[in-house]
Design an enzyme around this catalytic site. Structure first.
Site, mmCIF file in Angstrom:
data_model
loop_
_atom_site.group_PDB
_atom_site.id
_atom_site.type_symbol
_atom_site.label_atom_id
_atom_site.label_comp_id
_atom_site.label_asym_id
_atom_site.label_seq_id
_atom_site.Cartn_x
_atom_site.Cartn_y
_atom_site.Cartn_z
ATOM 1 C CG ASN A 182 -3.882 -2.671 6.541
ATOM 2 O OD1 ASN A 182 -3.729 -2.230 5.410
ATOM 3 N ND2 ASN A 182 -4.825 -3.558 6.840
ATOM 4 C CE1 TYR A 218 -9.520 -3.076 -0.177
ATOM 5 C CE2 TYR A 218 -8.769 -1.074 -1.257
ATOM 6 C CZ TYR A 218 -8.515 -2.176 -0.453
ATOM 7 O OH TYR A 218 -7.255 -2.374 0.070
ATOM 8 C CE LYS A 247 -3.982 -2.268 2.150
ATOM 9 N NZ LYS A 247 -5.091 -2.134 3.118
ATOM 10 C CD GLU A 304 -8.723 -9.587 -3.679
ATOM 11 O OE1 GLU A 304 -7.557 -9.922 -3.385
ATOM 12 O OE2 GLU A 304 -9.595 -9.309 -2.823
ATOM 13 C CG HIS A 307 -5.465 -6.447 -0.259
ATOM 14 N ND1 HIS A 307 -6.645 -6.555 0.434
ATOM 15 C CD2 HIS A 307 -5.550 -7.329 -1.302
ATOM 16 C CE1 HIS A 307 -7.422 -7.435 -0.179
ATOM 17 N NE2 HIS A 307 -6.774 -7.918 -1.242
HETATM 18 P P1 CMP Z 1 -7.532 -4.698 3.153
HETATM 19 O O1 CMP Z 1 -6.995 -6.075 3.369
HETATM 20 O O2 CMP Z 1 -6.901 -3.903 2.071
HETATM 21 O O3 CMP Z 1 -9.109 -4.796 2.870
HETATM 22 C C1 CMP Z 1 -10.020 -3.800 3.267
HETATM 23 C C2 CMP Z 1 -9.348 -2.699 3.992
HETATM 24 O O4 CMP Z 1 -10.205 -1.816 4.677
HETATM 25 C C3 CMP Z 1 -8.478 -3.282 5.085
HETATM 26 O O5 CMP Z 1 -7.377 -3.909 4.512
HETATM 27 C C4 CMP Z 1 -8.188 -2.065 5.921
HETATM 28 O O6 CMP Z 1 -7.022 -1.381 5.507
HETATM 29 C C5 CMP Z 1 -9.397 -1.192 5.653
HETATM 30 N N1 CMP Z 1 -10.176 -1.015 6.882
HETATM 31 C C6 CMP Z 1 -10.765 -1.960 7.613
HETATM 32 N N2 CMP Z 1 -11.372 -1.393 8.687
HETATM 33 C C7 CMP Z 1 -11.148 -0.054 8.612
HETATM 34 C C8 CMP Z 1 -11.513 1.058 9.411
HETATM 35 N N3 CMP Z 1 -12.230 0.885 10.510
HETATM 36 N N4 CMP Z 1 -11.092 2.278 9.016
HETATM 37 C C9 CMP Z 1 -10.359 2.442 7.873
HETATM 38 N N5 CMP Z 1 -9.992 1.410 7.087
HETATM 39 C C10 CMP Z 1 -10.379 0.178 7.448
#
Ligand code: CMP
Length: 141
Positions: free
Chosen positions: A114, A51, A11, A128, A117
């Site tokens: 985070n 998403y 990311k 995906e 993904h």
């Molecule tokens: P990802 O695996 O990319 O898939 C969905 C993403 O939504 C997840 O990782 C997080 O980065 C994001 N996400 C999940 N919960 C929250 C939240 N409460 N606030 C912001 N982003 C979120």
């Protein structure tokens, strides 16, 4: 064990902190191969399509803003049990809850930012990978 391919994104926050190398190192150390890779900036429509399952969540707009804010590394990872193995290497979605040594613990900043993904199931991996790669691009399976 089953030979699988999974989809991975490094990311924008992790690309910005120059952590592409150490993150790919974690995958390779754990027996996953980079089958395909692209460094790119996601367009808003493509990111929203990717998403789509989170469209109704309150954080959807913030998630798309962040994911289109800078370069991302898109990858196909291949190996035995690649989908589950990748999720173990990444750690919990929230970096604060991720185990020591996992990518999200090392490079994640928050639940949104985070670092990585990874596909959560074989069906997600297929969808995906198909959104971002042609079959002919899997050159190192
Ligand atoms: P990802 O695996 O990319 O898939 C969905 C993403 O939504 C997840 O990782 C997080 O980065 C994001 N996400 C999940 N919960 C929250 C939240 N409460 N606030 C912001 N982003 C979120």
């Amino acid at each position: 064990m089953a030979q699988e391919m999974t989809f991975s994104i490094i990311k924008p926050n992790a690309v910005k902190k120059n952590a592409i190398g150490p993150i790919i190192g974690k995958f390779e150390e754990n027996g996953l191969k980079i089958a395909a890779a692209k460094l790119t900036v996601l367009t808003r429509p493509k990111c929203e399509e990717f998403y789509a399952e989170h469209k109704e969540r309150p954080f959807f707009g913030e998630l798309v803003d962040f994911m289109t804010s800078g370069p991302v590394m898109l990858m196909a990872l291949s190996g035995d049990n690649a989908i589950t193995k990748n999720r173990e290497i990444m750690g919990a979605t929230n970096p604060a809850e991720a185990a020591d040594g996992t990518i999200r613990k090392l490079f994640g900043d928050s639940v949104g930012e985070n670092a990585v993904h990874g596909s959560d199931s074989p069906a997600s991996a297929e969808r995906e990978l198909g959104l971002f790669f042609e079959k002919s691009e899997f050159v190192n399976q």
